[in-house]
Design a protein around this motif. Structure first.
Motif, PDB file in Angstrom:
ATOM      1  N   ALA A  38       7.091  -7.928  -7.153  1.00  0.00           N
ATOM      2  CA  ALA A  38       6.692  -6.702  -7.245  1.00  0.00           C
ATOM      3  C   ALA A  38       6.205  -6.376  -5.831  1.00  0.00           C
ATOM      4  CB  ALA A  38       5.578  -6.684  -8.114  1.00  0.00           C
ATOM      5  N   TRP A  39       5.564  -7.463  -5.290  1.00  0.00           N
ATOM      6  CA  TRP A  39       4.884  -7.366  -3.849  1.00  0.00           C
ATOM      7  C   TRP A  39       6.264  -6.937  -2.702  1.00  0.00           C
ATOM      8  CZ3 TRP A  39       1.185  -6.342  -1.192  1.00  0.00           C
ATOM      9  CH2 TRP A  39       1.234  -6.729   0.281  1.00  0.00           C
ATOM     10  N   ASN A  40       7.397  -7.569  -3.146  1.00  0.00           N
ATOM     11  CA  ASN A  40       8.464  -7.549  -2.285  1.00  0.00           C
ATOM     12  C   ASN A  40       8.847  -6.011  -2.314  1.00  0.00           C
ATOM     13  OD1 ASN A  40       8.503 -10.142  -1.259  1.00  0.00           O
ATOM     14  ND2 ASN A  40       9.894 -10.751  -2.735  1.00  0.00           N
ATOM     15  N   GLN A  41       9.078  -5.712  -3.622  1.00  0.00           N
ATOM     16  CA  GLN A  41       9.403  -4.183  -3.736  1.00  0.00           C
ATOM     17  C   GLN A  41       8.657  -3.185  -3.203  1.00  0.00           C
ATOM     18  OE1 GLN A  41      12.421  -3.573  -5.155  1.00  0.00           O
ATOM     19  NE2 GLN A  41      12.008  -1.586  -4.507  1.00  0.00           N
ATOM     20  N   TRP A  42       7.089  -3.427  -3.380  1.00  0.00           N
ATOM     21  CA  TRP A  42       6.114  -2.720  -2.704  1.00  0.00           C
ATOM     22  C   TRP A  42       6.410  -2.419  -1.238  1.00  0.00           C
ATOM     23  CZ3 TRP A  42       2.435   0.616  -3.742  1.00  0.00           C
ATOM     24  CH2 TRP A  42       1.338   0.980  -2.871  1.00  0.00           C
ATOM     25  N   LEU A  43       6.797  -3.673  -0.591  1.00  0.00           N
ATOM     26  CA  LEU A  43       7.009  -3.289   0.814  1.00  0.00           C
ATOM     27  C   LEU A  43       8.042  -2.739   1.090  1.00  0.00           C
ATOM     28  CD1 LEU A  43       6.296  -7.271   1.803  1.00  0.00           C
ATOM     29  CD2 LEU A  43       4.531  -5.253   2.133  1.00  0.00           C
ATOM     30  N   GLN A  44       8.966  -2.194   0.372  1.00  0.00           N
ATOM     31  CA  GLN A  44      10.153  -1.631   0.572  1.00  0.00           C
ATOM     32  C   GLN A  44       9.678   0.228   0.579  1.00  0.00           C
ATOM     33  OE1 GLN A  44      13.026  -2.716   1.776  1.00  0.00           O
ATOM     34  NE2 GLN A  44      11.781  -4.738   1.223  1.00  0.00           N
ATOM     35  N   ILE A  45       8.509   0.172   0.147  1.00  0.00           N
ATOM     36  CA  ILE A  45       8.032   1.575  -0.148  1.00  0.00           C
ATOM     37  C   ILE A  45       7.594   2.229   1.241  1.00  0.00           C
ATOM     38  CG2 ILE A  45       6.391   3.354  -1.245  1.00  0.00           C
ATOM     39  CD1 ILE A  45       6.293   1.430  -3.474  1.00  0.00           C
ATOM     40  N   LYS A  46       8.065   3.371   1.682  1.00  0.00           N
ATOM     41  CA  LYS A  46       7.980   3.892   3.211  1.00  0.00           C
ATOM     42  C   LYS A  46       6.635   4.607   2.906  1.00  0.00           C
ATOM     43  CE  LYS A  46      11.813   2.496   4.221  1.00  0.00           C
ATOM     44  NZ  LYS A  46      11.913   0.982   4.552  1.00  0.00           N
ATOM     45  N   ARG A  48       3.255   3.858   3.399  1.00  0.00           N
ATOM     46  CA  ARG A  48       2.091   3.313   2.843  1.00  0.00           C
ATOM     47  C   ARG A  48       1.002   3.126   3.639  1.00  0.00           C
ATOM     48  NH1 ARG A  48       5.651  -0.845   2.973  1.00  0.00           N
ATOM     49  NH2 ARG A  48       4.237  -2.069   3.964  1.00  0.00           N
ATOM     50  N   ALA A  49      -0.158   3.564   3.175  1.00  0.00           N
ATOM     51  CA  ALA A  49      -1.485   3.568   3.812  1.00  0.00           C
ATOM     52  C   ALA A  49      -1.883   2.074   3.807  1.00  0.00           C
ATOM     53  CB  ALA A  49      -2.355   4.576   3.163  1.00  0.00           C
ATOM     54  N   PRO A  50      -2.454   1.546   5.003  1.00  0.00           N
ATOM     55  CA  PRO A  50      -2.825   0.257   5.224  1.00  0.00           C
ATOM     56  C   PRO A  50      -3.815  -0.142   4.054  1.00  0.00           C
ATOM     57  CG  PRO A  50      -2.955   1.510   7.155  1.00  0.00           C
ATOM     58  CD  PRO A  50      -2.814   2.438   6.289  1.00  0.00           C
ATOM     59  N   GLN A  51      -4.796   0.707   3.537  1.00  0.00           N
ATOM     60  CA  GLN A  51      -5.682   0.321   2.550  1.00  0.00           C
ATOM     61  C   GLN A  51      -4.738   0.222   1.055  1.00  0.00           C
ATOM     62  OE1 GLN A  51      -8.826  -0.269   2.634  1.00  0.00           O
ATOM     63  NE2 GLN A  51      -8.863  -0.693   0.587  1.00  0.00           N
ATOM     64  N   ASP A  52      -3.756   0.961   0.834  1.00  0.00           N
ATOM     65  CA  ASP A  52      -2.709   0.834  -0.321  1.00  0.00           C
ATOM     66  C   ASP A  52      -2.348  -0.555  -0.107  1.00  0.00           C
ATOM     67  OD1 ASP A  52      -3.289   3.255  -0.989  1.00  0.00           O
ATOM     68  OD2 ASP A  52      -1.543   4.096  -0.350  1.00  0.00           O
ATOM     69  N   ASP A  53      -2.014  -1.100   0.875  1.00  0.00           N
ATOM     70  CA  ASP A  53      -1.383  -2.517   0.889  1.00  0.00           C
ATOM     71  C   ASP A  53      -2.484  -3.489   0.670  1.00  0.00           C
ATOM     72  OD1 ASP A  53       1.013  -1.456   1.693  1.00  0.00           O
ATOM     73  OD2 ASP A  53       1.060  -2.334   3.820  1.00  0.00           O
ATOM     74  N   ALA A  59      -4.816  -6.931  -6.196  1.00  0.00           N
ATOM     75  CA  ALA A  59      -4.249  -6.565  -7.581  1.00  0.00           C
ATOM     76  C   ALA A  59      -3.324  -8.159  -7.738  1.00  0.00           C
ATOM     77  CB  ALA A  59      -3.608  -5.316  -8.046  1.00  0.00           C
ATOM     78  N   ILE A  60      -2.361  -8.215  -7.000  1.00  0.00           N
ATOM     79  CA  ILE A  60      -1.470  -9.410  -7.061  1.00  0.00           C
ATOM     80  C   ILE A  60      -2.137 -10.700  -7.123  1.00  0.00           C
ATOM     81  CG2 ILE A  60       0.393 -10.552  -5.778  1.00  0.00           C
ATOM     82  CD1 ILE A  60       1.492  -7.996  -7.078  1.00  0.00           C
TER      83      ILE A  60
END
Length: 83
Positions: A38-46, A48-53, A59-60
């Motif tokens: 899930a984390w690796n997939q999250w990183l693929q999302i273009k 992203r706001a720093p706070q979202d990361d 959560a992880i």
């Protein structure tokens, strides 16, 4: 000042000479692998706001902590028991 109850009550059983091996169950390992995916997939999302990361990472980490607590409860249930 009132006296507070101790956070840890000593075990009523003597310590084992050799502690049992405690490991992740297959389902716990699969859950951790899914969290990593899930984390690796999250990183693929273009875009992203720093706070979202930070929120997603937190959560992880919370989910990983819950899995770790399950293992700790098996390792020493007297210390890590549920209330």
């Amino acid at each position: 000042m009132s006296k507070q109850a101790p956070l840890h009550r000593p075990s009523t059983q003597p310590p084992a000479s050799t502690p049992p091996k405690v490991a992740l169950s297959a389902d716990e390992r699969a859950a951790l692998d899914s969290l990593a995916a899930a984390w690796n997939q999250w990183l693929q999302i273009k875009r992203r706001a720093p706070q979202d990361d930070l929120e997603f990472q937190g959560a992880i980490h919370r989910a990983q902590g819950l899995i770790a607590l399950r293992v700790a409860r098996r390792a020493d249930p007297d210390v890590w028991r549920q209330p």
